[in-house]
Design an enzyme around this catalytic site. Structure first.
Site, PDB file in Angstrom:
ATOM      1  N   ASP A 111       0.856  -1.188   0.000  1.00  0.00           N
ATOM      2  CA  ASP A 111       0.000   0.000   0.000  1.00  0.00           C
ATOM      3  C   ASP A 111       0.899   1.248   0.000  1.00  0.00           C
ATOM      4  O   ASP A 111       1.812   1.344  -0.829  1.00  0.00           O
ATOM      5  CB  ASP A 111      -0.964  -0.071   1.194  1.00  0.00           C
ATOM      6  N   HIS A 309      -7.124  -6.326  -1.346  1.00  0.00           N
ATOM      7  CA  HIS A 309      -6.042  -5.364  -1.132  1.00  0.00           C
ATOM      8  C   HIS A 309      -5.052  -5.759  -0.053  1.00  0.00           C
ATOM      9  O   HIS A 309      -3.867  -5.453  -0.160  1.00  0.00           O
ATOM     10  CB  HIS A 309      -6.649  -4.002  -0.767  1.00  0.00           C
TER      11      HIS A 309
END
Length: 336
Positions: A111, A309
Protein backbone atom coordinates in the site's frame (compact mmCIF):
# COMPACT_ATOMS: atom_id res chain seq x y z
CA UNK A 1 -15.73 -21.62 9.48
CA UNK A 2 -14.66 -18.93 12.00
CA UNK A 3 -11.47 -16.98 11.31
CA UNK A 4 -8.29 -18.10 12.99
CA UNK A 5 -7.53 -16.04 16.08
CA UNK A 6 -4.02 -14.62 16.05
CA UNK A 7 -2.17 -13.34 19.07
CA UNK A 8 -1.79 -9.57 19.04
CA UNK A 9 1.83 -9.84 20.16
CA UNK A 10 5.13 -10.28 18.31
CA UNK A 11 5.72 -13.83 17.03
CA UNK A 12 7.76 -16.18 19.26
CA UNK A 13 11.50 -15.49 19.11
CA UNK A 14 10.88 -11.98 17.75
CA UNK A 15 12.49 -8.91 19.31
CA UNK A 16 10.57 -5.65 19.73
CA UNK A 17 12.44 -2.38 20.26
CA UNK A 18 12.89 1.28 19.43
CA UNK A 19 15.82 2.54 17.38
CA UNK A 20 17.00 6.12 17.02
CA UNK A 21 17.00 7.63 13.53
CA UNK A 22 17.86 11.20 12.50
CA UNK A 23 14.17 12.18 12.51
CA UNK A 24 13.29 10.66 15.87
CA UNK A 25 12.66 7.02 16.70
CA UNK A 26 11.23 4.02 14.86
CA UNK A 27 9.57 1.09 16.57
CA UNK A 28 10.31 -2.27 14.99
CA UNK A 29 9.85 -5.99 15.43
CA UNK A 30 12.57 -8.29 14.11
CA UNK A 31 12.99 -12.01 13.76
CA UNK A 32 15.70 -14.24 12.30
CA UNK A 33 19.27 -13.82 11.14
CA UNK A 34 20.75 -13.34 7.70
CA UNK A 35 20.40 -10.67 5.01
CA UNK A 36 18.20 -7.80 6.18
CA UNK A 37 14.64 -7.53 4.80
CA UNK A 38 12.84 -4.32 5.82
CA UNK A 39 9.03 -4.56 5.79
CA UNK A 40 7.07 -1.30 5.41
CA UNK A 41 3.29 -1.22 5.98
CA UNK A 42 0.59 1.00 4.53
CA UNK A 43 -2.63 2.74 5.66
CA UNK A 44 -4.21 2.13 8.14
CA UNK A 45 -1.90 -0.60 9.37
CA UNK A 46 1.09 -1.41 11.57
CA UNK A 47 4.16 -3.62 11.89
CA UNK A 48 1.51 -6.20 12.82
CA UNK A 49 0.42 -6.39 9.18
CA UNK A 50 3.61 -8.45 8.61
CA UNK A 51 2.96 -10.92 11.45
CA UNK A 52 2.76 -13.81 8.98
CA UNK A 53 5.90 -12.80 7.09
CA UNK A 54 8.24 -12.34 10.07
CA UNK A 55 8.46 -16.03 11.06
CA UNK A 56 8.32 -17.25 7.46
CA UNK A 57 11.22 -15.06 6.32
CA UNK A 58 13.19 -15.88 9.47
CA UNK A 59 12.73 -19.59 8.73
CA UNK A 60 13.91 -18.96 5.17
CA UNK A 61 17.22 -17.54 6.43
CA UNK A 62 16.59 -13.80 6.57
CA UNK A 63 16.62 -11.07 9.20
CA UNK A 64 13.06 -9.83 8.85
CA UNK A 65 12.30 -6.41 10.35
CA UNK A 66 8.81 -4.87 10.35
CA UNK A 67 8.59 -1.21 11.30
CA UNK A 68 5.89 1.14 12.47
CA UNK A 69 6.09 3.90 9.86
CA UNK A 70 6.48 7.39 11.35
CA UNK A 71 3.12 8.56 12.61
CA UNK A 72 2.07 5.03 13.57
CA UNK A 73 2.29 2.86 16.66
CA UNK A 74 5.25 3.60 18.90
CA UNK A 75 7.29 5.42 16.25
CA UNK A 76 7.74 9.21 16.36
CA UNK A 77 4.75 11.34 15.43
CA UNK A 78 5.89 14.84 14.50
CA UNK A 79 3.23 17.52 14.73
CA UNK A 80 4.08 19.28 11.48
CA UNK A 81 2.24 17.94 8.40
CA UNK A 82 5.35 18.53 6.28
CA UNK A 83 7.32 16.15 8.49
CA UNK A 84 5.62 13.29 6.62
CA UNK A 85 6.91 14.12 3.15
CA UNK A 86 8.58 11.27 1.28
CA UNK A 87 12.27 12.11 1.87
CA UNK A 88 11.60 11.89 5.62
CA UNK A 89 10.28 8.35 5.25
CA UNK A 90 13.25 7.40 3.09
CA UNK A 91 15.60 8.85 5.72
CA UNK A 92 13.80 6.83 8.42
CA UNK A 93 14.34 3.63 6.46
CA UNK A 94 18.02 4.37 5.93
CA UNK A 95 18.30 5.21 9.63
CA UNK A 96 16.81 1.86 10.59
CA UNK A 97 19.29 0.00 8.39
CA UNK A 98 22.17 1.91 9.98
CA UNK A 99 20.80 1.47 13.52
CA UNK A 100 20.68 -2.28 12.95
CA UNK A 101 24.36 -2.27 12.02
CA UNK A 102 23.77 -3.06 8.36
CA UNK A 103 24.96 -1.35 5.18
CA UNK A 104 22.31 -2.64 2.78
CA UNK A 105 18.84 -4.19 2.82
CA UNK A 106 16.04 -5.49 0.70
CA UNK A 107 12.95 -3.35 1.16
CA UNK A 108 9.39 -4.67 0.87
CA UNK A 109 6.31 -2.46 1.03
CA UNK A 110 2.53 -2.73 0.90
CA UNK A 111 0.00 0.00 0.00
CA UNK A 112 1.60 3.36 0.98
CA UNK A 113 4.52 1.24 2.13
CA UNK A 114 4.95 0.10 -1.47
CA UNK A 115 5.38 3.70 -2.59
CA UNK A 116 7.73 4.41 0.33
CA UNK A 117 9.74 1.28 -0.54
CA UNK A 118 9.91 2.23 -4.22
CA UNK A 119 11.08 5.76 -3.47
CA UNK A 120 13.60 4.45 -0.93
CA UNK A 121 15.08 2.23 -3.64
CA UNK A 122 14.96 5.10 -6.15
CA UNK A 123 16.64 7.68 -3.92
CA UNK A 124 19.05 5.37 -2.07
CA UNK A 125 20.00 2.53 -4.45
CA UNK A 126 23.28 1.87 -2.63
CA UNK A 127 21.35 1.07 0.56
CA UNK A 128 18.27 -0.68 -0.83
CA UNK A 129 19.66 -3.20 -3.27
CA UNK A 130 16.33 -4.87 -4.14
CA UNK A 131 12.68 -3.93 -3.74
CA UNK A 132 9.37 -5.79 -3.56
CA UNK A 133 6.08 -3.97 -4.06
CA UNK A 134 2.76 -5.36 -2.83
CA UNK A 135 -0.63 -4.15 -4.12
CA UNK A 136 0.51 -0.74 -5.41
CA UNK A 137 2.70 -0.90 -8.53
CA UNK A 138 5.53 1.51 -9.20
CA UNK A 139 4.48 4.56 -11.19
CA UNK A 140 7.27 7.10 -11.78
CA UNK A 141 6.75 10.75 -10.99
CA UNK A 142 5.25 12.60 -13.95
CA UNK A 143 4.39 16.16 -14.92
CA UNK A 144 0.93 16.27 -13.31
CA UNK A 145 0.42 17.64 -9.82
CA UNK A 146 -1.38 14.87 -7.90
CA UNK A 147 -4.10 16.94 -6.25
CA UNK A 148 -5.02 18.42 -9.64
CA UNK A 149 -5.55 14.90 -10.97
CA UNK A 150 -7.50 13.75 -7.91
CA UNK A 151 -9.83 16.74 -8.10
CA UNK A 152 -10.93 15.64 -11.57
CA UNK A 153 -11.66 12.03 -10.56
CA UNK A 154 -15.19 10.99 -9.65
CA UNK A 155 -17.30 13.74 -11.21
CA UNK A 156 -19.61 15.15 -8.53
CA UNK A 157 -18.19 12.81 -5.89
CA UNK A 158 -14.94 13.39 -4.02
CA UNK A 159 -12.01 11.01 -4.39
CA UNK A 160 -10.92 9.59 -1.03
CA UNK A 161 -7.39 11.03 -1.27
CA UNK A 162 -8.91 14.48 -1.72
CA UNK A 163 -11.23 13.78 1.22
CA UNK A 164 -8.16 13.05 3.37
CA UNK A 165 -6.38 16.31 2.49
CA UNK A 166 -7.83 18.69 5.10
CA UNK A 167 -6.36 18.14 8.59
CA UNK A 168 -9.03 17.09 11.06
CA UNK A 169 -11.74 16.24 8.55
CA UNK A 170 -11.21 12.48 8.26
CA UNK A 171 -10.14 12.30 11.91
CA UNK A 172 -13.56 13.65 12.91
CA UNK A 173 -15.16 10.76 11.03
CA UNK A 174 -12.85 7.98 12.22
CA UNK A 175 -11.80 8.71 15.79
CA UNK A 176 -15.22 8.56 17.52
CA UNK A 177 -15.45 4.87 16.45
CA UNK A 178 -12.01 3.66 15.45
CA UNK A 179 -12.79 -0.04 15.72
CA UNK A 180 -15.99 0.21 13.67
CA UNK A 181 -14.37 2.38 11.01
CA UNK A 182 -11.38 0.06 10.65
CA UNK A 183 -13.63 -2.99 10.44
CA UNK A 184 -15.60 -1.40 7.62
CA UNK A 185 -12.53 -0.19 5.76
CA UNK A 186 -10.73 -3.53 5.99
CA UNK A 187 -13.85 -5.45 4.97
CA UNK A 188 -14.57 -3.12 2.07
CA UNK A 189 -11.24 -3.90 0.42
CA UNK A 190 -11.08 -7.63 1.23
CA UNK A 191 -11.97 -10.21 -1.41
CA UNK A 192 -14.45 -12.15 0.69
CA UNK A 193 -16.34 -9.17 2.13
CA UNK A 194 -16.08 -6.33 -0.40
CA UNK A 195 -19.45 -4.88 -1.47
CA UNK A 196 -20.80 -5.35 -4.97
CA UNK A 197 -20.41 -1.66 -5.78
CA UNK A 198 -24.05 -1.28 -6.77
CA UNK A 199 -24.40 1.55 -4.25
CA UNK A 200 -21.26 3.35 -5.34
CA UNK A 201 -17.53 2.99 -4.82
CA UNK A 202 -15.94 3.09 -1.37
CA UNK A 203 -13.26 5.33 -2.85
CA UNK A 204 -15.63 8.23 -3.55
CA UNK A 205 -17.60 10.42 -1.16
CA UNK A 206 -20.90 12.03 -2.28
CA UNK A 207 -21.45 15.68 -1.33
CA UNK A 208 -22.23 16.02 2.38
CA UNK A 209 -21.50 12.35 3.08
CA UNK A 210 -18.74 10.47 4.88
CA UNK A 211 -16.38 7.81 3.54
CA UNK A 212 -17.85 5.24 5.94
CA UNK A 213 -21.38 5.73 4.64
CA UNK A 214 -20.65 3.10 1.99
CA UNK A 215 -19.03 0.61 4.36
CA UNK A 216 -20.74 -2.73 4.78
CA UNK A 217 -22.03 -3.75 8.22
CA UNK A 218 -21.34 -7.41 7.46
CA UNK A 219 -18.87 -9.85 9.04
CA UNK A 220 -15.14 -9.38 9.33
CA UNK A 221 -13.04 -10.73 6.47
CA UNK A 222 -11.67 -14.24 7.02
CA UNK A 223 -8.09 -13.02 7.48
CA UNK A 224 -9.04 -10.65 10.33
CA UNK A 225 -9.88 -12.05 13.76
CA UNK A 226 -11.46 -10.03 16.54
CA UNK A 227 -8.06 -10.09 18.26
CA UNK A 228 -6.37 -8.72 15.13
CA UNK A 229 -8.94 -5.95 14.80
CA UNK A 230 -8.54 -5.22 18.49
CA UNK A 231 -4.81 -4.74 18.10
CA UNK A 232 -5.19 -2.30 15.21
CA UNK A 233 -7.98 -0.40 16.94
CA UNK A 234 -6.05 -0.09 20.19
CA UNK A 235 -3.04 1.32 18.35
CA UNK A 236 -5.08 4.02 16.60
CA UNK A 237 -7.19 4.79 19.66
CA UNK A 238 -3.93 5.51 21.47
CA UNK A 239 -2.22 7.50 18.70
CA UNK A 240 -5.08 9.03 16.74
CA UNK A 241 -5.14 9.01 12.94
CA UNK A 242 -3.42 12.30 12.13
CA UNK A 243 0.08 10.89 11.71
CA UNK A 244 -1.19 8.19 9.38
CA UNK A 245 -3.34 10.58 7.34
CA UNK A 246 -0.51 13.09 7.00
CA UNK A 247 1.07 10.80 4.41
CA UNK A 248 -1.84 11.63 2.08
CA UNK A 249 -1.42 15.33 2.84
CA UNK A 250 2.04 15.39 1.32
CA UNK A 251 1.36 14.05 -2.17
CA UNK A 252 2.03 17.45 -3.77
CA UNK A 253 5.18 17.97 -1.67
CA UNK A 254 6.36 14.51 -2.76
CA UNK A 255 5.80 15.53 -6.35
CA UNK A 256 7.92 18.64 -5.80
CA UNK A 257 10.63 16.79 -3.87
CA UNK A 258 11.00 14.10 -6.55
CA UNK A 259 11.23 16.46 -9.53
CA UNK A 260 14.80 15.37 -10.25
CA UNK A 261 13.57 11.77 -10.62
CA UNK A 262 10.77 12.53 -13.08
CA UNK A 263 10.12 9.38 -15.10
CA UNK A 264 13.06 7.58 -13.51
CA UNK A 265 13.10 3.78 -13.50
CA UNK A 266 14.06 1.60 -10.53
CA UNK A 267 16.86 -0.60 -11.78
CA UNK A 268 17.46 -2.91 -8.80
CA UNK A 269 16.02 -6.45 -8.81
CA UNK A 270 12.31 -6.08 -8.08
CA UNK A 271 9.13 -8.04 -7.45
CA UNK A 272 5.46 -7.11 -7.76
CA UNK A 273 2.53 -8.99 -6.20
CA UNK A 274 -1.00 -7.71 -6.71
CA UNK A 275 -4.52 -8.89 -5.99
CA UNK A 276 -6.91 -9.59 -8.83
CA UNK A 277 -9.77 -7.83 -7.05
CA UNK A 278 -7.74 -4.92 -5.68
CA UNK A 279 -8.58 -1.49 -7.08
CA UNK A 280 -4.87 -0.59 -6.85
CA UNK A 281 -4.16 -3.34 -9.39
CA UNK A 282 -7.03 -2.59 -11.74
CA UNK A 283 -6.80 1.21 -11.68
CA UNK A 284 -3.05 1.08 -12.20
CA UNK A 285 -3.04 -1.56 -14.93
CA UNK A 286 -1.09 0.83 -17.16
CA UNK A 287 1.64 1.06 -14.53
CA UNK A 288 1.92 -2.73 -14.46
CA UNK A 289 2.08 -2.86 -18.25
CA UNK A 290 4.89 -0.29 -18.09
CA UNK A 291 7.15 -2.42 -15.87
CA UNK A 292 9.58 -3.34 -18.70
CA UNK A 293 10.57 0.35 -18.78
CA UNK A 294 9.93 1.44 -15.19
CA UNK A 295 11.25 -1.72 -13.45
CA UNK A 296 13.92 -3.03 -15.84
CA UNK A 297 15.27 -5.23 -13.03
CA UNK A 298 11.92 -6.95 -12.50
CA UNK A 299 12.47 -10.60 -11.59
CA UNK A 300 8.79 -11.59 -11.50
CA UNK A 301 5.28 -10.14 -11.32
CA UNK A 302 2.23 -11.93 -9.96
CA UNK A 303 -1.51 -11.25 -9.76
CA UNK A 304 -3.15 -13.49 -7.15
CA UNK A 305 -6.60 -14.68 -8.30
CA UNK A 306 -9.49 -13.83 -6.01
CA UNK A 307 -7.36 -11.64 -3.75
CA UNK A 308 -8.21 -8.18 -2.45
CA UNK A 309 -6.04 -5.36 -1.13
CA UNK A 310 -4.66 -6.71 2.18
CA UNK A 311 -2.53 -9.12 0.24
CA UNK A 312 0.07 -10.30 2.77
CA UNK A 313 -2.72 -11.01 5.26
CA UNK A 314 -5.37 -12.35 2.88
CA UNK A 315 -2.94 -14.68 1.11
CA UNK A 316 -0.10 -15.04 3.58
CA UNK A 317 1.13 -18.45 2.37
CA UNK A 318 1.29 -17.32 -1.28
CA UNK A 319 3.05 -14.07 -0.41
CA UNK A 320 5.53 -15.85 1.87
CA UNK A 321 6.36 -18.34 -0.86
CA UNK A 322 6.81 -15.70 -3.55
CA UNK A 323 8.91 -13.46 -1.32
CA UNK A 324 11.21 -16.33 -0.30
CA UNK A 325 11.64 -17.47 -3.91
CA UNK A 326 12.47 -13.95 -5.01
CA UNK A 327 14.85 -13.29 -2.12
CA UNK A 328 16.74 -16.47 -3.04
CA UNK A 329 16.83 -15.63 -6.76
CA UNK A 330 20.25 -15.17 -8.39
CA UNK A 331 19.43 -11.55 -9.21
CA UNK A 332 18.66 -10.56 -5.61
CA UNK A 333 21.54 -12.55 -4.17
CA UNK A 334 23.99 -10.92 -6.59
CA UNK A 335 22.74 -7.43 -5.68
CA UNK A 336 23.38 -7.79 -1.93
Amino acid sequence: MPPTVHSATPPPDAVQRLVEVPGGRIHLVEQGTGPLVLLVHGFPESWYSWRHQLPALAAAGFRAVAIDVRGYGRSSKPGDVEAYRMPAHVADNVGVVRALGERTATIVGHDWGSTIAADSALLMPDVFTSVALLSVPYAPRNGHRPTDLFSRIGGTEEFYVSYFQSPGRAEAEIEPDVRGWLAGFYAGLSADTMPSGDEGSLFFVPPGARLRDRFSAGPLPSWLSEADLGFYAAEFERTGLTGALNRYRNVDRDWEDLAAWDGAPITQPSLFIGGELDASTTWMADAIEGFPKTLPGLVSSHILPGCGHWIQQERAADVNRLLAQWLRSPQVRAAR
